[in-house]
Design an enzyme around this catalytic site. Structure first.
Site, PDB file in Angstrom:
ATOM      1  CE  LYS A 229      16.188 -14.331 -12.111  1.00 47.28           C
ATOM      2  NZ  LYS A 229      18.168 -13.434 -12.395  1.00 47.28           N
ATOM      3  NE  ARG A 267      21.357 -18.748 -16.369  1.00 45.18           N
ATOM      4  CZ  ARG A 267      20.406 -18.633 -15.443  1.00 45.18           C
ATOM      5  NH1 ARG A 267      19.455 -18.083 -15.268  1.00 45.18           N
ATOM      6  NH2 ARG A 267      20.452 -19.919 -14.986  1.00 45.18           N
TER       7      ARG A 267
HETATM    8  N1  PMM Z   1      19.775 -15.755 -12.531  1.00 46.97           N
HETATM    9  C1  PMM Z   1      19.727 -16.886 -11.987  1.00 46.97           C
HETATM   10  C2  PMM Z   1      21.004 -17.969 -12.457  1.00 46.97           C
HETATM   11  N2  PMM Z   1      22.008 -18.045 -12.440  1.00 46.97           N
HETATM   12  N3  PMM Z   1      22.983 -15.872 -14.663  1.00 46.97           N
HETATM   13  C3  PMM Z   1      22.745 -15.045 -15.132  1.00 46.97           C
HETATM   14  N4  PMM Z   1      23.997 -14.608 -15.505  1.00 46.97           N
HETATM   15  N5  PMM Z   1      21.966 -13.948 -14.605  1.00 46.97           N
HETATM   16  C4  PMM Z   1      20.819 -14.243 -14.385  1.00 46.97           C
HETATM   17  O1  PMM Z   1      20.487 -12.991 -13.928  1.00 46.97           O
HETATM   18  C5  PMM Z   1      20.832 -15.433 -13.433  1.00 46.97           C
HETATM   19  C6  PMM Z   1      21.731 -16.657 -13.835  1.00 46.97           C
HETATM   20  C7  PMM Z   1      18.586 -17.042 -10.874  1.00 46.97           C
HETATM   21  O2  PMM Z   1      17.724 -18.332 -12.168  1.00 46.97           O
HETATM   22  P1  PMM Z   1      17.192 -19.689 -12.294  1.00 46.97           P
HETATM   23  O3  PMM Z   1      17.249 -19.731 -10.570  1.00 46.97           O
HETATM   24  O4  PMM Z   1      16.375 -19.677 -12.973  1.00 46.97           O
HETATM   25  O5  PMM Z   1      18.381 -20.024 -12.391  1.00 46.97           O
END
Ligand code: PMM
Length: 288
Positions: A229, A267
């Site tokens: 991020k 994650r």
């Molecule tokens: N961040 C993203 C997408 N899904 N789900 C959870 N539970 N926590 C997060 O911090 C989160 C998520 C955005 O990141 P990406 O675009 O790399 O998937």
């Protein structure tokens, strides 16, 4: 002395490790996610990527069909399901623990029917009033993330008069009340502070730093999603900090810290260094 393990959600298979923080690999079946948009849009590409992450040691996989980056275009539940269901179904048939990353109740229900054991809802139920009923009726594990507004407005909704930790905890407690009223069992719920969602970069750092407090205060397993991020750029090599992939080593460092503070799972997009990080945290605790 052994530090007590964080609480664990149920029902999940007993084959998942219980002695360390879990590593959840990300499969974004989207054209526009911020770090890997478009790379795994075809089901075959997504499944091949899933196999790589599993071979590298991912404990469970989070499959998403809608990007949540700031300003991302929304997709309909139908489009989202076309993207994620073939991947969810194929992985679940192989015995993989699958999470579906969706804010849509219809997609959550369809994914649960296709074998997903976890619903990961970045809106914590705010995007779709039908979500909590689906969680209650399917019995899935539910990741309840803190967010405000939507991807178009969240960057402006960062005012937390009592501080970001107190604000996030209070709003997550409201979400929990809603879940319990809908008949969801407490053991089904995982909470997530929503790093980068309606948070300034310093607020995301403060929440990450507060992982242990969140585990203690709300008494629920905590999922941390810091991987690649933008706020991590503050700790990355300034020459390369705008490249999300250049944030992988900072991601692994935050994974070690979050795991050490009692996170249930992280994650992440990249498995090996994060698996090393959670193992490091586990040894660090065991040799206290
Ligand atoms: N961040 C993203 C997408 N899904 N789900 C959870 N539970 N926590 C997060 O911090 C989160 C998520 C955005 O990141 P990406 O675009 O790399 O998937």
């Amino acid at each position: 002395m052994t530090v007590p393990a964080p609480p664990r959600p149920a029902p999940l298979p007993s084959t998942l490790p219980t002695d360390r923080t879990l590593v959840m690999g990300v499969i974004n079946v989207t054209p526009d996610s911020f770090s890997d948009g478009g790379r795994w849009l075809a089901p075959d590409a997504a499944l091949a990527h899933a196999r790589t992450l599993l071979d590298q040691g991912a404990d469970l996989l989070d499959v998403g069909g809608e990007s949540t980056r700031p300003g991302a275009e929304r997709v309909t539940p139908d489009t989202e399901q076309e993207r994620v269901l073939p991947v969810v179904e194929a992985l679940a048939a192989q015995g993989v623990v699958v999470s579906v990353d969706t804010v849509h109740a219809a997609t959550a229900a369809a994914a649960a029917a296709a074998g997903a054991l976890v619903v990961n809802d970045v809106s914590g139920g705010l995007a779709d009033p039908g979500m909590y009923d689906v969680v209650a009726s399917t019995g899935v594990v539910y990741v309840c993330q803190h967010w405000r507004g939507d991807p178009g407005t969240m960057d402006r909704l960062t005012d937390y008069p009592r501080g970001v930790l107190a604000g996030v905890e209070a709003e997550l407690a409201q979400r929990l009340d809603g879940l319990m009223s809908a008949g969801v069992a407490r053991h089904q719920v995982v909470i997530d502070p929503g790093l980068g969602f309606a948070k300034t970069h310093p607020q995301s750092w403060e929440l990450l730093r507060s992982t242990g407090r969140l585990v203690q205060d709300l008494g629920l397993p905590v999922l941390v999603g810091a991987s690649r991020k933008r706020f991590l750029a503050l700790a990355a090599d300034p020459a390369r900090a705008t490249d999300p992939l250049a944030r992988d080593s900072v991601t692994a460092a935050t994974t070690a810290l979050a795991a050490s503070a009692g996170a249930w799972a992280v994650r992440v997009h990249e498995i090996p260094s994060n698996l090393d990080a959670v193992r490091t945290a586990s040894l660090w605790k065991d040799h206290r």
